[in-house]
Write a protein that holds these residues in place. Structure first.
Motif, mmCIF file in Angstrom:
data_model
loop_
_atom_site.group_PDB
_atom_site.id
_atom_site.type_symbol
_atom_site.label_atom_id
_atom_site.label_comp_id
_atom_site.label_asym_id
_atom_site.label_seq_id
_atom_site.Cartn_x
_atom_site.Cartn_y
_atom_site.Cartn_z
ATOM 1 N N ARG A 1 0.848 -1.154 -0.292
ATOM 2 C CA ARG A 1 -0.505 0.326 0.075
ATOM 3 C C ARG A 1 0.785 1.480 0.085
ATOM 4 N NH1 ARG A 1 -2.664 -3.527 3.601
ATOM 5 N NH2 ARG A 1 -1.701 -2.544 5.439
ATOM 6 N N CYS A 2 -0.025 2.397 -0.725
ATOM 7 C CA CYS A 2 1.135 3.948 -0.914
ATOM 8 C C CYS A 2 1.283 3.850 1.009
ATOM 9 C CB CYS A 2 0.072 4.801 -1.420
ATOM 10 S SG CYS A 2 0.871 6.292 -1.604
ATOM 11 N N ARG A 3 2.370 4.218 1.669
ATOM 12 C CA ARG A 3 2.685 4.795 2.835
ATOM 13 C C ARG A 3 2.148 5.785 2.910
ATOM 14 N NH1 ARG A 3 9.139 3.223 3.666
ATOM 15 N NH2 ARG A 3 9.094 1.232 3.501
ATOM 16 N N SER A 4 1.970 6.803 2.125
ATOM 17 C CA SER A 4 0.811 8.406 2.235
ATOM 18 C C SER A 4 -0.526 7.996 2.474
ATOM 19 C CB SER A 4 1.664 9.525 1.416
ATOM 20 O OG SER A 4 1.219 10.768 1.683
ATOM 21 N N CYS A 5 -0.836 7.876 1.379
ATOM 22 C CA CYS A 5 -2.102 7.375 1.484
ATOM 23 C C CYS A 5 -3.235 6.697 2.850
ATOM 24 C CB CYS A 5 -2.903 6.055 0.615
ATOM 25 S SG CYS A 5 -3.231 7.093 -1.148
ATOM 26 N N ALA B 1 -1.184 6.566 5.702
ATOM 27 C CA ALA B 1 -0.793 7.521 6.763
ATOM 28 C C ALA B 1 -1.785 7.983 7.007
ATOM 29 C CB ALA B 1 0.398 7.979 6.721
ATOM 30 N N LYS B 2 -2.331 8.901 5.875
ATOM 31 C CA LYS B 2 -3.800 9.943 5.987
ATOM 32 C C LYS B 2 -5.185 9.014 6.251
ATOM 33 C CE LYS B 2 -1.672 13.024 2.552
ATOM 34 N NZ LYS B 2 -1.611 13.980 1.133
ATOM 35 N N TRP B 3 -4.703 7.706 5.518
ATOM 36 C CA TRP B 3 -6.596 6.850 5.968
ATOM 37 C C TRP B 3 -6.243 6.663 7.720
ATOM 38 C CZ3 TRP B 3 -10.863 6.533 4.308
ATOM 39 C CH2 TRP B 3 -11.356 5.101 5.067
#
Length: 259
Positions: free
Chosen positions: A63-67, A69-71
């Protein structure tokens, strides 16, 4: 997002190997929202069709790490919003006015700013919360500007290293350019060049010839220069009349050479 529930928002992008969380409608350059596409949380340029198949986070990897963290932050905010207000929390923090509570002995009366009119006590509502008062939320302290403090500290250390190196070089060689003398006295390169131009003119007036040499400044091409001893710079500084306070302090330091 009619097909989505609270967790099935993950899908792989059209290009790339990471799964992203698609939760918001895609917006074009004119600001118009599209009902046919959704954009990823990390970047609005990554979009998927709204009728695509979306799954939970446990169903896709990597999974995208930025997505991610924001999720996770989004889920945490949702959880906090559903929690009931605790008794220790102040309603003033949520924008509501504090509610006055009745006096403990006679429920029909309220404490004023200077005390209770019925029982004659002098306990103020602000100072005695338990005696019919309210507790106000403590004022939040402003966050310390960490980045600004670190930048200032790095700049101070850089100026100190530059000054110490110039002073050590002057002690080893015994001579330096006028700008080198100014840097060794504590000026930054830009201010040192400005003051050096004035000192060179005064050096010519007082008859200080200096020593011809070649200056090597980093990767710049070598160029001719004139180096002076501390005594010669002191004589030139005696004829110099600066206006700026920092230039005056450097002039005094240049003139304070041992006899």
């Amino acid at each position: 997002m009619s097909k989505h529930d609270d967790t099935t928002v993950w899908a792989f992008a059209n290009t790339g190997r990471y799964a992203h969380a698609f939760v918001a409608p895609w917006t074009d350059q004119d600001g118009n929202e599209s009902t046919q596409h959704l954009r990823a949380m990390c970047r609005k340029t990554i979009a998927r069709r709204a009728d695509s198949v979306f799954v939970t986070a446990e169903s896709v990897s990597p999974r995208c790490r930025s997505c991610e963290a924001k999720w996770n932050d989004h889920l945490a905010r949702v959880e906090r919003s559903m929690e009931p207000l605790q008794p220790c929390e102040s309603v003033a923090a949520f924008g509501a006015a504090p509610v006055e509570t009745p006096c403990c002995e006679h429920a029909s009366m309220y404490h004023g700013n200077s005390g209770c009119d019925e029982c004659g006590c002098s306990a103020s509502r602000a100072t005695m919360p338990a005696h019919g008062g309210t507790v106000s939320a403590p004022a939040a302290e402003p966050a310390a500007p960490v980045r600004r403090d670190r930048h200032t500290a790095r700049r101070v250390l850089a100026d100190r290293r530059r000054t110490n190196r110039a002073a050590a070089k002057l002690r080893r060689r015994g001579v330096a350019t006028v700008a080198g003398h100014c840097i060794a006295a504590g000026l930054r390169p830009g201010d040192a060049r400005s003051m050096a131009s004035s000192l060179r003119r005064n050096a010519v007036k007082v008859g200080c010839e200096g020593r011809a040499g070649t200056s090597h400044a980093g990767r710049r091409p070598a160029r001719p220069c004139t180096r002076y001893s501390p005594a010669e710079v002191a004589v030139a500084a005696s004829a110099y009349r600066p206006r700026r306070d920092d230039f005056r302090a450097v002039r005094a330091a240049l003139m304070a050479v041992p006899a």
